[in-house]
Design an enzyme around this catalytic site. Structure first.
Site, mmCIF file in Angstrom:
data_model
loop_
_atom_site.group_PDB
_atom_site.id
_atom_site.type_symbol
_atom_site.label_atom_id
_atom_site.label_comp_id
_atom_site.label_asym_id
_atom_site.label_seq_id
_atom_site.Cartn_x
_atom_site.Cartn_y
_atom_site.Cartn_z
ATOM 1 N N ASP A 89 0.863 -1.168 0.000
ATOM 2 C CA ASP A 89 0.000 0.000 0.000
ATOM 3 C C ASP A 89 0.908 1.230 0.000
ATOM 4 O O ASP A 89 2.121 1.138 0.248
ATOM 5 C CB ASP A 89 -0.958 -0.006 1.204
ATOM 6 C CG ASP A 89 -2.164 0.915 0.941
ATOM 7 O OD1 ASP A 89 -2.100 1.718 -0.015
ATOM 8 O OD2 ASP A 89 -3.149 0.836 1.684
HETATM 9 C C1 BGC Z 1 -4.983 3.295 0.224
HETATM 10 C C2 BGC Z 1 -5.233 2.238 -0.838
HETATM 11 C C3 BGC Z 1 -5.133 2.836 -2.216
HETATM 12 C C4 BGC Z 1 -3.780 3.500 -2.353
HETATM 13 C C5 BGC Z 1 -3.523 4.092 -3.719
HETATM 14 C C6 BGC Z 1 -3.727 4.090 -0.052
HETATM 15 O O1 BGC Z 1 -3.600 5.160 0.806
HETATM 16 O O2 BGC Z 1 -4.907 2.671 1.482
HETATM 17 O O3 BGC Z 1 -6.473 1.634 -0.631
HETATM 18 O O4 BGC Z 1 -5.325 1.851 -3.190
HETATM 19 O O5 BGC Z 1 -3.673 4.523 -1.384
HETATM 20 O O6 BGC Z 1 -4.270 5.210 -3.929
#
Ligand code: BGC
Length: 703
Positions: free
Chosen positions: A266
């Site tokens: 993530d």
């Molecule tokens: C979130 C994810 C997301 C990623 C990309 C993160 O902060 O937890 O769910 O896919 O950002 O935008």
């Protein structure tokens, strides 16, 4: 040559630098000179993917430009980069794209998993028109705490529903055959939904017993549906950040769940290992993550250190090969080596809007309908009020990046379009309202107090909204509360005063039209709660599949005042899991099982359970028939009820339908705290009914 062999052949022709490049996701925000510098990085082979999450995003400007920029980046990758390997373009396409569907929690309420799959196939098509070939969905974090902002994105509190959603979304986006249409990403693996206190990014404490019996089920289902990628979660579990945990990322995810694609971190999860206090610096973090089984870093902050770690002997070339192979295999499975560019340029907007309206309608949950005040007569004189009467953006919910507000009809406008005698009021004065007996109050919460990093400490309906309801009550009105929200709100303060509650969630582009469809009876409500609605915030966590306690205070299931859980509140929820009313009546009868006593071998072949459901009311309507089990005596405590099957079906007025379910050893067993799956002899109750409070049951025995 199969995919694995082809991937090996491609890998054999790559330098170590080229392989390392594949393990990074590039992000335009990392570069001062924006797109030009991003192109330079792609040309140099610095990345295996690009996240579309900044200024060159669809929705923020000219889509044609975006499509062109993505195509140009891909051209650079396949023609000018050292390895010539095509890129993945990832984006958070969570619950819709141009047409926004209900938030995932609301979609679960539809219990119509075929429709969810169809909606996601259409969403995928829209995203592919923009050049996206990788979406960061489905989000499969089981959550029991509606304070957590991200509860909007999850399938709810139940593992069975999670498995159905996982399969529907993965198959909707990817399709079921290679080359897959686009890559889905099951996230956030694992335990993010158990963040303590609903505090985002926080620690989770999950026993292995709960992990396997609740949290991993949806991810297993995604793996079985061949999900191509998994995103790890930010949180730690029992002292181990998942980002650096071989136990979670490799032993369980690959060893037990059978996941075969690649794992992406993530955003920032790798470098956050330093803040979590398990990595000394970014280099250390890179080694820990890759060695644990994480294949690609989002944002390319730590992985550029991998080369040095190899030289120091802390990371092996074999580990890099394994990660690079997984990424190349994914690209092969998507057919990107043959067709690197998007094959889509248009989609059928009207069809997608129609699917979305259906889904928004099926997601609506009718929580209260005193004296059958609903559906309303279209000719009736109705007063309209409430802070969300004319909101558009809030109806879409959070985590939607590409919406078009022109497609959205507000709830107020949708009502007025079908009910010519509906009139709006902002001031609630007796004189103004004297000709109106019935008031529709559109209440709820704004989209931006839900979602990532948007948790709350109190899920009660706001004081100002409760005050409006108190005023209407004092004026003697009949009140229909239409509630648009991203989470269960605690409604005790208004529940007794209102005559009807129609929960429309953040239902997407078509929320307004779907709300009107239900209010005036063009659609009969058929949504059921995928998550418990507490009376007050202080009851959290409260969920239906809880184990029995040693005293008689099985809070969720009893309001025995002698054995209550609380001095200041009833123990039961306001509305239980699986609950939802209809405009018709359903009667359950003739429940049968194919065998009341059976051996394990017989169970493996399937035990059948059936029930007859009759529509005894005066409308054709859909019912969600729900099958639960209880293991009456086991070596470990087992839930008082566990959902094991649902069937949503249309039953015409006066008709009866027999619904069949099959249970096998996969349904009646469970994982011990040591990870062993066992099916134990003894008695089981099988319940089939309308919601998790059903007592319609037969006891069977495995001997
Ligand atoms: C979130 C994810 C997301 C990623 C990309 C993160 O902060 O937890 O769910 O896919 O950002 O935008």
């Amino acid at each position: 040559m199969n995919i694995k062999e082809r991937a090996r052949e491609i890998l054999a022709g790559m330098t170590l630098e080229e392989k390392l490049g594949q393990l990074n996701m590039l992000y335009i925000g990392m570069y001062d000179n924006g797109i030009d510098e991003l192109k330079k990085a792609v040309r140099a082979g610095d990345g295996g993917s690009v996240i579309i999450a900044g200024s060159i995003v669809p929705g923020d400007g000219d889509d044609t430009e975006l499509h062109k920029e993505i195509a140009e980046l891909q051209r650079i990758a396949v023609e000018e980069s050292p390895s010539k390997i095509p890129l993945l373009f990832g984006r958070d396409v969570i619950h819709g794209h141009k047409v926004v569907n209900p938030i995932p929690l609301a979609m679960s309420a539809s219990f119509n998993f075929d429709l969810i799959k169809e909606a996601y196939a259409e969403t995928g098509e829209e995203a592919m028109c923009d050049g996206i070939n990788w979406t960061f969905a489905p989000m499969l974090d089981m959550a029991r705490d509606p304070r957590w902002g991200r509860v909007i994105e999850c399938p709810g509190e139940d593992p069975y529903v999670g498995t159905k959603v996982a399969k529907a979304v993965v198959e909707g986006f990817q399709g079921t055959e290679m080359p897959y249409k686009m890559a889905a990403c099951a996230k956030h693996y694992i335990g993010y939904g158990a963040s303590e206190g609903g505090r985002d990014y926080h620690r989770a404490e999950i026993s292995d017993y709960s992990l396997r019996n609740y949290y991993t089920k949806a991810f297993k289902s995604a793996a079985d549906a061949n999900v191509l990628t998994v995103m790890n979660s930010f949180n730690e579990i029992n002292g181990q950040p998942t980002t650096s945990s071989k136990y979670y990322l490799t032993d369980i995810l690959r060893g037990e769940l059978g996941f075969d694609g690649f794992v992406v971190s993530d955003a920032g999860a790798v470098h956050q290992l330093t803040r979590q206090g398990v990595a000394k610096d970014y280099k250390d973090a890179a080694g820990l993550a890759l060695n644990a089984g994480l294949d690609m870093e989002m944002n390319r902050l730590c992985f550029p250190n991998l080369r040095e770690l190899i030289d120091e002997g802390k990371v092996t070339v074999e580990t890099v090969d394994t990660a690079a192979l997984r990424i190349i295999e994914t690209k092969l499975k998507l057919g990107l080596f043959e067709n690197p560019y998007s094959q889509h340029s248009t989609f059928d907007l009207n069809k997608h809007l129609e699917t979305s309206r259906k889904l928004a309608g099926e997601s609506v949950v009718l929580l209260k309908n005193k004296d059958n005040i609903l559906p309303l007569d279209k000719e009736a004189k109705i007063a309209l009020t409430g802070p969300f009467l004319h909101t558009k953006r809030d109806l879409l919910g959070c985590w939607t990046l590409d919406f078009d507000l022109d497609y959205v009809t507000t709830i107020g406008d949708a009502i007025k379009a079908v009910a010519p005698n509906a009139t709006e009021f902002t001031a609630l004065r007796q004189y103004d309202l004297k000709n109106y007996d019935t008031v529709v109050a559109v209440l709820g919460e704004a989209f931006d107090i839900t979602g990532e990093a948007h948790s709350v400490t109190d899920i009660s309906i706001s004081k100002a909204q409760a005050e409006e309801i108190h005023t209407l009550k004092r004026l003697g009105k009949k009140i229909i509360a239409v509630i648009s929200a991203g989470r269960p709100l605690a409604l005790s303060e208004i529940e007794e005063e209102v005559d009807a509650i129609v929960y429309v969630w953040h239902g997407g582009t078509q929320t307004g039209l779907a709300a009107a469809d239900v209010l005036f009876g063009d659609v009969c409500p058929s949504g059921r709660l995928p998550i418990t609605f507490p009376r007050v915030t202080g009851q959290i966590p409260i969920f239906y599949n809880c184990p029995p306690s040693g005293r008689l205070c099985n809070g969720y299931y009893s309001d025995d005042l002698q054995w209550t859980n609380y001095e200041d509140c009833l123990s039961t929820p306001l509305y239980p899991f699986g609950y939802g009313l209809s405009y018709t009546e359903f009667e359950y009868s003739d429940m049968t099982v194919s065998k009341e006593k059976f051996t394990l071998d017989e169970l493996k072949n399937g035990i059948k359970a059936s029930v007859t459901v009759s529509n005894t009311g005066n409308r054709d309507a859909k019912e969600v028939v729900q099958l639960y089990i209880r293991d009456l005596k086991a070596s470990y405590t087992r839930p008082l009820k566990e959902l094991k099957g649902t069937e949503k079906l249309l039953i015409e007025i006066g008709k009866a339908v027999t619904v069949h379910f099959e249970l096998t050893d996969k349904d009646l067993g469970y994982f011990t705290p040591h990870g062993e799956y066992i099916v134990e002899e003894g008695e089981f109750e099988i319940f089939i009914g309308h919601d998790s409070y059903t007592e319609n049951k037969i006891t069977v025995e495995l001997f």
